[in-house]
Enzyme design. Structure first.
Site, PDB file in Angstrom:
ATOM      1  N   GLU A 202      -0.764  -3.754  -1.893  1.00 26.50           N
ATOM      2  CA  GLU A 202       0.368  -3.737  -2.835  1.00 26.50           C
ATOM      3  C   GLU A 202       1.728  -4.001  -2.190  1.00 26.50           C
ATOM      4  O   GLU A 202       2.684  -3.260  -2.411  1.00 26.50           O
ATOM      5  CB  GLU A 202       0.373  -2.380  -3.577  1.00 26.50           C
ATOM      6  CG  GLU A 202      -0.953  -2.073  -4.247  1.00 26.50           C
ATOM      7  CD  GLU A 202      -1.009  -0.718  -4.946  1.00 26.50           C
ATOM      8  OE1 GLU A 202      -0.092   0.100  -4.756  1.00 26.50           O
ATOM      9  OE2 GLU A 202      -1.978  -0.469  -5.678  1.00 26.50           O
TER      10      GLU A 202
ATOM     11  N   GLU B 258     -11.101  -2.680  -7.711  1.00 27.88           N
ATOM     12  CA  GLU B 258     -10.810  -1.382  -8.342  1.00 27.88           C
ATOM     13  C   GLU B 258     -10.969  -1.464  -9.853  1.00 27.88           C
ATOM     14  O   GLU B 258     -10.162  -0.909 -10.606  1.00 27.88           O
ATOM     15  CB  GLU B 258      -9.394  -0.912  -7.974  1.00 27.88           C
ATOM     16  CG  GLU B 258      -9.118  -0.874  -6.484  1.00 27.88           C
ATOM     17  CD  GLU B 258      -7.770  -0.240  -6.119  1.00 27.88           C
ATOM     18  OE1 GLU B 258      -7.160   0.439  -6.962  1.00 27.88           O
ATOM     19  OE2 GLU B 258      -7.333  -0.429  -4.970  1.00 27.88           O
TER      20      GLU B 258
HETATM   21  C1  HAH Z   1      -4.438   1.745  -6.881  1.00 28.18           C
HETATM   22  N1  HAH Z   1      -3.074   1.464  -7.253  1.00 28.18           N
HETATM   23  C2  HAH Z   1      -4.584   2.063  -5.391  1.00 28.18           C
HETATM   24  O1  HAH Z   1      -4.898   0.885  -4.682  1.00 28.18           O
HETATM   25  C3  HAH Z   1      -5.665   3.099  -5.114  1.00 28.18           C
HETATM   26  O2  HAH Z   1      -5.650   3.413  -3.753  1.00 28.18           O
HETATM   27  C4  HAH Z   1      -5.447   4.340  -5.922  1.00 28.18           C
HETATM   28  O3  HAH Z   1      -6.443   5.314  -5.643  1.00 28.18           O
HETATM   29  C5  HAH Z   1      -5.430   3.988  -7.359  1.00 28.18           C
HETATM   30  C6  HAH Z   1      -4.980   2.785  -7.747  1.00 28.18           C
HETATM   31  C7  HAH Z   1      -2.923   0.982  -8.583  1.00 28.18           C
HETATM   32  C8  HAH Z   1      -1.535   0.964  -9.150  1.00 28.18           C
HETATM   33  C9  HAH Z   1      -1.379   0.438 -10.368  1.00 28.18           C
HETATM   34  O4  HAH Z   1      -2.438  -0.051 -11.014  1.00 28.18           O
HETATM   35  C10 HAH Z   1      -0.102   0.369 -10.977  1.00 28.18           C
HETATM   36  C11 HAH Z   1       0.990   0.883 -10.313  1.00 28.18           C
HETATM   37  C12 HAH Z   1       0.821   1.431  -9.095  1.00 28.18           C
HETATM   38  C13 HAH Z   1      -0.448   1.477  -8.504  1.00 28.18           C
END
Ligand code: HAH
Length: 337
Positions: A133, A240
């Site tokens: 990210e 994910e």
């Molecule tokens: C993810 N971010 C991460 O990669 C993961 O490590 C965590 O456990 C859950 C989600 C997703 C995310 C998003 O979809 C929107 C904004 C911020 C982060």
């Protein structure tokens, strides 16, 4: 028959099917994971704050449990994640006096962390989400302002990939992000990947998180993004996947959809959505090696607390009692033709 059906077996000739697990679900959900998945990702157990909570102090207990569980069952392990703006302790960026640490010190810490963590799991963790990210969602600019970027400049990303490659030359190295099919953000991610590839950085794949909703984003937008990413010659992992039954409203100050019951209408919409998504993945199975769901069953999902704390969601293929949902059967029927 239900007890003989296996998701991973059904998709064996197309791609691996994975699940995010954690220190609890690797026990409480072990039966489902063993039967239906052939890849696991530790949900939190390899993040910096968990595995390296203070300088030089590593805690591998939970990560090891997951890795050993997977090894016993012959599963692939996705390492998640080495460099991220979240779940990283403040000490990484501070000196002894609590002041911003000089670049040299932060870089030495990054180097030590990657050598230790990637080195420990060499040959066992098949791929790493090296950087998570790093690209902004909207507005002008490109990379997210973060403590990593402040400390090391834009090159922290390339550095992390080179360090990971040194620590395990056989691991496949991924850049992972969310909202990855939204055209503006997609283009920024593509720009980052092209930049890294131009510079000869050891980047092997792109992780598409795919935290989606029942009707958003549209499949056409997702397919257009997949076509662009695969055109770079990178391998694709869906890293994910989950399908929230609520419309995506990320800004916490905007009104949110209230809790809804899991009824037949929602079950059917979810099934249709999952079928369309797996049909999309099958169309691109020659570029996609792994489709991982962010969780195992609806009784343990991060979506219950994101983006709204305490709002029950039903985003996965198994229900709160670990029974396969209509969406599960649709995904199985799809591949059996
Ligand atoms: C993810 N971010 C991460 O990669 C993961 O490590 C965590 O456990 C859950 C989600 C997703 C995310 C998003 O979809 C929107 C904004 C911020 C982060």
């Amino acid at each position: 028959m239900a007890h003989e059906t296996s998701l991973r077996a059904a998709y064996e000739s197309h791609f691996r099917v994975g699940a995010a697990v954690n220190a609890a679900t690797v026990r409480t959900h072990a039966d489902i994971v063993a039967r239906h998945f052939n890849s696991v990702t530790p949900e939190n157990e390899m993040k910096w704050e968990r595995i390296h909570p203070s300088e030089g102090q590593y805690d591998f207990v939970s990560a090891d449990q997951i890795v050993l569980f997977a090894r016993d069952l012959g599963m692939f392990v996705r390492g998640h994640t080495l460099v991220w703006h979240n779940q990283t302790p403040a000490w990484v960026f501070l000196d002894d006096l609590g002041q911003p640490a000089p670049a040299k010190l932060v870089e030495a810490r990054l180097e030590a962390h990657i050598a230790e963590v990637v080195g420990r799991y060499r040959g066992v963790v098949g791929c790493w989400d090296v950087v998570n990210e790093a690209v902004i969602d909207q507005g002008d600019g490109w990379l997210r302002p973060s403590r990593w970027r402040t400390a090391l400049g834009d090159e922290y990303i390339e550095k992390a990939f080179r360090l990971a490659h040194q620590a395990d030359p056989s691991a496949l190295l991924f850049y992972n992000d969310y909202n990855e099919t939204q055209p503006d953000k997609r283009d920024r991610i593509l720009r980052l990947l092209e930049h890294l590839l131009d510079r000869g950085a050891p980047v092997h794949g792109v992780g598409l998180q795919m935290h989606v909703s029942l009707d958003d984003p549209p499949v056409e937008q997702m397919e257009a993004a997949i076509e662009r990413y695969r055109a770079l010659g990178l391998r694709l992992h869906i890293t994910e996947l989950d399908v929230s039954v609520y419309p995506w409203v990320h800004e916490p100050d905007r009104p949110q959809h209230p809790t809804r019951p899991y009824d037949e209408e929602v079950a059917e919409k979810l099934a249709a959505r999952y079928e369309a998504l797996f049909a999309l993945f099958l169309r691109h199975a020659d570029a996609i090696d792994n489709v991982t769901l962010w969780g195992v069953a609806d009784d343990a999902t991060w979506r219950d607390d994101f983006p709204v704390k305490g709002r029950k969601d039903w985003p996965l293929l198994f229900d709160v009692e670990h029974r396969p949902k209509e969406a599960f059967w649709r995904v199985i029927r799809l591949v059996r033709g």
